[in-house]
Design an enzyme around this catalytic site. Structure first.
Site, short mmCIF file in Angstrom:
data_model
loop_
_atom_site.label_atom_id
_atom_site.label_comp_id
_atom_site.label_asym_id
_atom_site.label_seq_id
_atom_site.Cartn_x
_atom_site.Cartn_y
_atom_site.Cartn_z
N GLY A 1 2.92 0.30 -2.37
CA GLY A 1 2.16 -0.01 -3.58
C GLY A 1 2.82 0.57 -4.81
N GLY A 2 3.33 1.81 -4.67
CA GLY A 2 4.06 2.40 -5.79
C GLY A 2 5.30 1.60 -6.13
CB ILE B 1 -0.98 0.03 1.19
CG1 ILE B 1 -0.29 0.46 2.47
CG2 ILE B 1 -1.63 -1.32 1.41
CD1 ILE B 1 -1.26 0.84 3.56
CB SER B 2 1.00 4.16 1.01
OG SER B 2 1.30 5.54 1.07
CG ASN B 3 5.55 6.19 -0.18
OD1 ASN B 3 4.82 6.81 -0.93
ND2 ASN B 3 6.25 6.79 0.77
#
Length: 700
Positions: free
Chosen positions: A302-303, A298-300
């Site tokens: 996920g990136g 998730i979030s960073n």
């Protein structure tokens, strides 16, 4: 469909039936992997997912220490898992913990009486080039239930700027599935280099003198002894954090580090369970051809999973399932976004761009009368109203706002944010994010990282250190430093470390409580915010350094035809959807065309911080307005798994219309399945997200 299970059985049988290993290659540790530490957990006193705490213990108070000023590695691990699990989820039963998700909730959604402890082995090592300057932590968990005939790996790269357990809750799905889970801190981390006393964190969270640690330090600022002494004389009791101050721009390599975590997982699986050659060596039994791999987080994190899939030209990753990813778009992606019939005028800005815009205007905007009733807005006005009023006045004095009074200036600042890409639904979250200094924290960390700024540069006059209640810098207490591996998030303010305005007239002060040199006003350091903002499109050497760093982080949109699902909350005010998942989806369709297998699921009444929903006494209104996005990450993983294992079609891109819990803020009724409808296999026409000729259209 790839027949992973059949091939896995075939490979194992072939190896077992041939004394020489049936042509399989010897297992070899990847060149980038250093010394490997291995611990087995029995699933009773300790385990992979909950550190022995179980579902109930994760929900309770943090575990203790025998000596909090000198914690053991085992104590730090247990507290890190406890803290990081809770940091990403609503931990209240009314919000869904233990009911819709959690260690006791089975993959099929059934609620069990089990505490959810998972036995297995944990392996940890650094990824480095031999210098000790990189030392990115890699960790692989192999559950005891791992099935060699049906092998799988799921990634869980750390969220935010957290340490190695920073996405432990995202790894839960993989552990329950019986998959190995591959983690990496991706070059970030929670614990700092204490510059005053020259101590550094080690891979297990314990601390040592920098000279003693040597190349074993998880992070050490690149300062000579003379430089450090000069820095301490000018600014004592300060800290350097890895994401901000490694001078390596780690974001550019988040995809590479995630791929390395996968490669490390293959090595671990083969060392643990691979077939034996006649000479006793382990063989490469588990390979890219027979092991299913899903990149997730998730979030960073996920990136990072998306970046890994883009980089993967060797077939390490089979599919992608991520939540609220931070993705940096090309400078001109050549795509547009529409919501309903209205064009989104500003989209696809980078994280540093839109975050510095928030840092400049969010504090003032949070006083807007139109936000009355928004979560924490009244508390913000009470606690920080005087400072925010001065921020508005300073913005007016600098010609950035035109209205005559504070109310008008706040509404104008709010409109500036709306025009820069925040959804109308996300506007109500500005007050709570401003109160917790989210934008300054992110902007300072990323600004330093992207510019490869050393701590001694004091980028835009910012530093990190402890302060008194009045904002005066002071030494940090020993316990906070010793336990920061477990309690920190890598982007202060956190764990009693504050953002410091080194340029505060009269001497350094806590940023939130400080004055701007140019105005002399207590305006929450508008000068510092404007300095960071100027780096976005400035032309001086520092701005060019940062812009070059940003360009290194931009993604291509090419997922190489891998099946992928992105879920993102429409109300996200930290990573607005029109700057992240929406334009990335459009870019992917533009780049891959008919070969694209990406589904984008936009979830209404969902925002970035599920954990905030579980703080009704502190943030009333999150509970009544928002549902947990984590539910949909699990659905995304289910969908990608079904596609890879059984050929089930991915759900089309769509808006999922959830139902808020409602009720009084701070006293919302318990969530039920009706609040979080599933992702539809065949969404209604009014819910379909469509792409055509470079334009992604999102239903209202």
């Amino acid at each position: 469909m790839r027949h992973h299970q059949i091939l896995g059985v075939l490979a194992a049988a072939l190896a077992a039936g041939c004394g020489g290993g049936g042509g399989l290659q010897p297992n070899a540790r990847p060149d980038f992997v250093g010394a490997v530490t291995h611990v087995e957990y029995d699933g009773v006193g300790d385990d992979l997912l909950t550190a022995g705490l179980g579902k109930t213990g994760l929900q309770g108070a943090a575990p203790g220490y025998a000596d909090a000023a000198a914690p053991t590695a085992a104590e730090l691990r247990r507290n890190a898992i406890h803290g990081n699990y809770r940091a990403l989820l609503d931990m209240t039963p009314a919000g869904g913990y233990g009911v819709l998700y959690g260690p006791n909730v089975a993959l099929d959604g059934s609620v069990t009486a089990d505490e959810g402890r998972i036995a297995g082995g944990e392996y940890v090592a650094y990824s480095d080039d031999g210098t000790g300057r990189r030392n990115v932590t890699l960790l692989v968990q192999v559950p005891a239930r791992f099935d060699p005939a049906n092998p799988c790996i799921v990634t869980a790269t750390s969220s935010g700027s957290r340490g190695i357990y920073g996405a432990i809750s995202a790894g839960e799905w993989g552990l329950k599935r019986g998959c190995a889970v591959a983690y990496t801190d991706k070059g970030t981390g929670a614990a700092p280099h204490d510059l005053q006393h020259d101590t550094v964190p080690l891979i297990d969270g314990t601390r040592a003198a920098a000279a003693t640690a040597g190349t074993a330090a998880q992070f050490r600022a690149a300062l000579t002894d003379a430089e450090r002494a000069a820095f301490n004389a000018a600014t004592p009791d300060r800290f350097a954090f890895k994401h901000a101050h490694s001078q390596q721009n780690p974001e550019k390599d988040w995809g590479r580090f995630t791929l390395q975590a996968v490669q490390f997982a293959f090595y671990v699986l083969n060392e643990r369970l691979g077939a034996l050659a006649g000479d006793g060596r382990r063989l490469q039994t588990f390979t890219r051809g027979n092991t299913l791999v899903i990149a997730s987080s998730i979030s960073n994190g996920g990136g990072a999973a998306i970046a890994a899939a883009e980089l993967d030209d060797e077939g390490w990753i089979d599919g992608v399932a991520v939540s609220e990813p931070a993705v940096e778009l090309p400078a001109d992606p050549g795509v547009a976004i529409r919501r309903g019939s209205a064009a989104i005028p500003v989209s696809a800005k980078t994280l540093f761009d839109f975050t510095t815009q928030a840092q400049v205007f969010q504090g003032c905007a949070s006083l807007a009368p139109s936000l009355a009733g928004a979560p924490y807005q009244a508390a913000y006005a009470t606690l920080l109203g005087a400072l925010a009023t001065q921020r508005c006045a300073s913005l007016k004095a600098k010609g950035l706002l035109a209205a005559a009074d504070t109310a008008g200036q706040a509404e104008e600042a709010l409109a500036r944010l709306r025009a820069y890409g925040w959804e109308a639904e996300a506007q109500v979250l500005h007050s709570s994010l401003a109160a917790f200094e989210v934008a300054p924290a992110v902007a300072v960390a990323f600004g330093n990282a992207l510019a490869r700024a050393g701590v001694q540069e004091r980028l835009c006059g910012y530093g990190y250190g402890a302060t008194t209640a009045a904002g005066v810098p002071q030494a940090l207490d020993a316990v906070s430093l010793a336990t920061m591996f477990a309690t920190g998030n890598g982007v202060p303010p956190a764990s009693n470390v504050q953002l410091i305005n080194e340029n505060h007239p009269g001497g350094a002060a806590r940023d939130l409580l400080s004055r701007s040199p140019s105005t002399g006003a207590f305006d929450m350091n508008l000068d510092g915010a404007l300095c960071l903002r100027a780096l976005v499109d400035g032309s001086d050497a520092l701005a060019r350094r940062l812009q070059a760093g940003v360009d290194e982080t931009r993604r291509s949109g090419n997922l190489r035809g891998k099946p992928a699902v992105i879920v993102h909350g429409r109300d996200d005010a930290l990573l607005p959807v029109s700057h992240t998942s929406r334009p990335y989806t459009a870019l992917n369709r533009k780049v891959e065309g008919a070969a694209s297998r990406l589904s984008y699921v936009e979830v209404t009444n969902a925002q970035h911080f599920d954990s905030f929903i579980g703080l009704p006494a502190v943030l009333p209104g999150y509970d009544s307005r928002y549902i947990p996005l984590h539910v949909y990450l699990n659905h995304a993983l289910d969908a990608v798994w079904a596609n890879l294992k059984r050929g089930t079609a991915l759900p089309p891109s769509q808006v999922v219309r959830t139902v808020p819990r409602g009720g009084a803020p701070g006293a919302a009724p318990a969530i039920t399945a009706a609040n979080v409808p599933p992702i539809a296999a065949t969404p209604a026409p009014a819910d379909r997200i469509e792409y055509a000729a470079g334009v992604l259209t999102i239903p209202d």
